[in-house]
Design an enzyme around this catalytic site. Structure first.
Site, mmCIF file in Angstrom:
data_model
loop_
_atom_site.group_PDB
_atom_site.id
_atom_site.type_symbol
_atom_site.label_atom_id
_atom_site.label_comp_id
_atom_site.label_asym_id
_atom_site.label_seq_id
_atom_site.Cartn_x
_atom_site.Cartn_y
_atom_site.Cartn_z
ATOM 1 N N LYS A 139 -2.915 -0.657 15.622
ATOM 2 C CA LYS A 139 -2.426 0.244 16.670
ATOM 3 C C LYS A 139 -3.507 0.415 17.711
ATOM 4 O O LYS A 139 -4.696 0.383 17.398
ATOM 5 C CB LYS A 139 -2.155 1.626 16.076
ATOM 6 C CG LYS A 139 -0.858 1.744 15.367
ATOM 7 C CD LYS A 139 -0.416 3.204 15.349
ATOM 8 C CE LYS A 139 0.928 3.307 14.684
ATOM 9 N NZ LYS A 139 0.828 3.469 13.239
ATOM 10 N N GLU B 122 0.834 -1.217 0.000
ATOM 11 C CA GLU B 122 0.000 0.000 0.000
ATOM 12 C C GLU B 122 0.863 1.258 0.000
ATOM 13 O O GLU B 122 2.078 1.204 0.193
ATOM 14 C CB GLU B 122 -0.947 0.003 1.200
ATOM 15 C CG GLU B 122 -0.213 0.098 2.529
ATOM 16 C CD GLU B 122 -0.892 1.038 3.521
ATOM 17 O OE1 GLU B 122 -1.328 2.131 3.129
ATOM 18 O OE2 GLU B 122 -0.947 0.668 4.707
HETATM 19 N N1 PSU Z 1 -2.411 2.656 10.575
HETATM 20 C C1 PSU Z 1 -1.070 2.716 10.661
HETATM 21 N N2 PSU Z 1 -0.361 3.202 9.601
HETATM 22 C C2 PSU Z 1 -0.980 3.606 8.448
HETATM 23 C C3 PSU Z 1 -2.406 3.516 8.371
HETATM 24 C C4 PSU Z 1 -3.069 3.040 9.451
HETATM 25 O O1 PSU Z 1 -0.504 2.371 11.672
HETATM 26 O O2 PSU Z 1 -0.293 4.035 7.506
HETATM 27 C C5 PSU Z 1 -3.092 3.922 7.101
HETATM 28 C C6 PSU Z 1 -3.367 2.689 6.218
HETATM 29 O O3 PSU Z 1 -3.213 3.077 4.864
HETATM 30 C C7 PSU Z 1 -4.812 2.374 6.515
HETATM 31 C C8 PSU Z 1 -5.376 3.769 6.697
HETATM 32 O O4 PSU Z 1 -5.466 1.666 5.489
HETATM 33 O O5 PSU Z 1 -4.376 4.477 7.396
HETATM 34 C C9 PSU Z 1 -6.696 3.750 7.441
HETATM 35 O O6 PSU Z 1 -7.264 5.017 7.418
HETATM 36 P P1 PSU Z 1 -8.735 5.234 8.034
HETATM 37 O O7 PSU Z 1 -8.590 4.980 9.501
HETATM 38 O O8 PSU Z 1 -9.067 6.659 7.718
HETATM 39 O O9 PSU Z 1 -9.623 4.261 7.353
#
Ligand code: PSU
Ligand code: MN
EC number: 4.2.1.70
Length: 308
Positions: free
Chosen positions: A161, A27
């Protein structure tokens, strides 16, 4: 599919897919919003190298200048990592951002969607999005969980996390019929820490068995993804209690500033990096590398089993 999406698949990735060889999707929101420059570029390069060393082809997925790229060459990757104005694209954002000619990091949800469209089944990342703390009030549940419930791609992560509510995240994955498989542990890992305190719903320790489970899940017509949770190596893990303090502070700041929607996760990630003075960054890079190694081993086993 009659209305094939216009994907720009790098030649070596297209050849590997056509020949049924091992490919690992990667990603790119982790590059645009997960880490500062130039650490993000170093991380992205090292992860691609690890996938190659393990005998698979890396396919970093991103939206660049309105084009869906499946595999970035070295020059594109460099420019992309240096572009601090790039947007964050979840699955729902892809079409509109592409029409606008945007450059964006793809989240787990968007990357799964594009990987599946390209015919890639295995994907490595750091952490996925999930159910946020306080979701009973904010309704903030990442589209990553919904995507896992409808797109057949296996996502290798280090758990989630603890910016998230991990028990609630596991509940949603159960509802969405997504296998959640920890590797080498009875506990579901919490990104920087090897355990979240929650038990893992399922466990498999061997890449060959993981590949076999991915294939069977697919052969059953399950139609959903799989979440493979690979604990951070002991040597790189952070003290859970110490990091918890910074995470709680970051979550409180987000509430004070009224951060909402797609800005929540990038805000929390940036604040945690700042509050831990970079200690979290080193751990983050180590766990992504560890996940890339496992994903490549799974992809190699998956390709061998598919050929057999
Ligand atoms: N959590 C992490 N590092 C990240 C992300 C999440 O520890 O880089 C990124 C990933 O790309 C994940 C996105 O798919 O954030 C999720 O965003 P949201 O919570 O807005 O769906
Ligand atoms: Mn959200």
């Amino acid at each position: 599919m009659s209305t094939a999406a216009p994907l720009l698949i790098a030649p070596e990735v297209a050849e590997a897919i056509a020949a049924g060889r091992a490919v690992v999707a990667l990603e790119s929101t982790i590059i645009t919003h997960g880490m500062p420059y130039p650490d993000n570029l170093a991380m992205a390069r090292s992860v691609e190298a690890i996938v190659r060393d393990a005998g698979a082809v890396p396919a970093t997925i991103a939206l660049v200048g309105g084009q869906f790229h499946i595999g970035l060459g070295e020059a594109l990757l460099e420019a992309f990592a240096a572009d601090r104005g790039a947007a964050k694209a979840s699955g729902r954002d892809l079409a509109v951002l592409a029409v606008q000619g945007a450059t964006a990091g793809t989240t787990v949800s968007a990357t799964m969607l594009l990987a599946a469209r390209a015919g890639i089944r295995i994907f490595a990342t750091g952490g996925i999005g999930g159910v946020h703390r306080g979701a009973e009030n904010t309704f903030d549940i990442s589209a990553d969980l919904i995507e896992l419930g409808r797109t057949p791609v296996a996502v290798v992560c280090a758990g989630t996390k603890s910016i998230l509510d991990i028990p609630k995240t596991l509940e949603v994955l159960e509802t969405q019929r997504v296998p959640v498989i920890a590797v080498g542990s009875d506990d579901f890992p919490a990104f920087y820490a090897r355990t979240s305190g929650a038990k893992t719903p399922q466990r498999l320790d061997d890449p060959v068995a993981l590949a076999a489970a991915i294939r069977l899940h697919e052969q059953l017509g399950s139609g959903t993804g799989l979440l493979i949770a690979n604990p951070i190596p002991q040597a790189d893990a952070l003290d859970g209690d110490a990091i918890e303090h910074s995470i709680a502070a970051a979550v409180a700041e987000a509430a004070v500033h009224g951060i909402a929607g797609k800005d929540v996760t990038p805000f929390l990630l940036a604040r945690i990096t700042a509050l831990t003075e970079g200690r979290s960054l080193a751990a983050n890079i180590a766990l992504v590398q560890n996940n890339a190694r496992l994903a490549a081993a799974i992809a190699v086993a998956y390709a061998a089993q598919t050929r057999a």
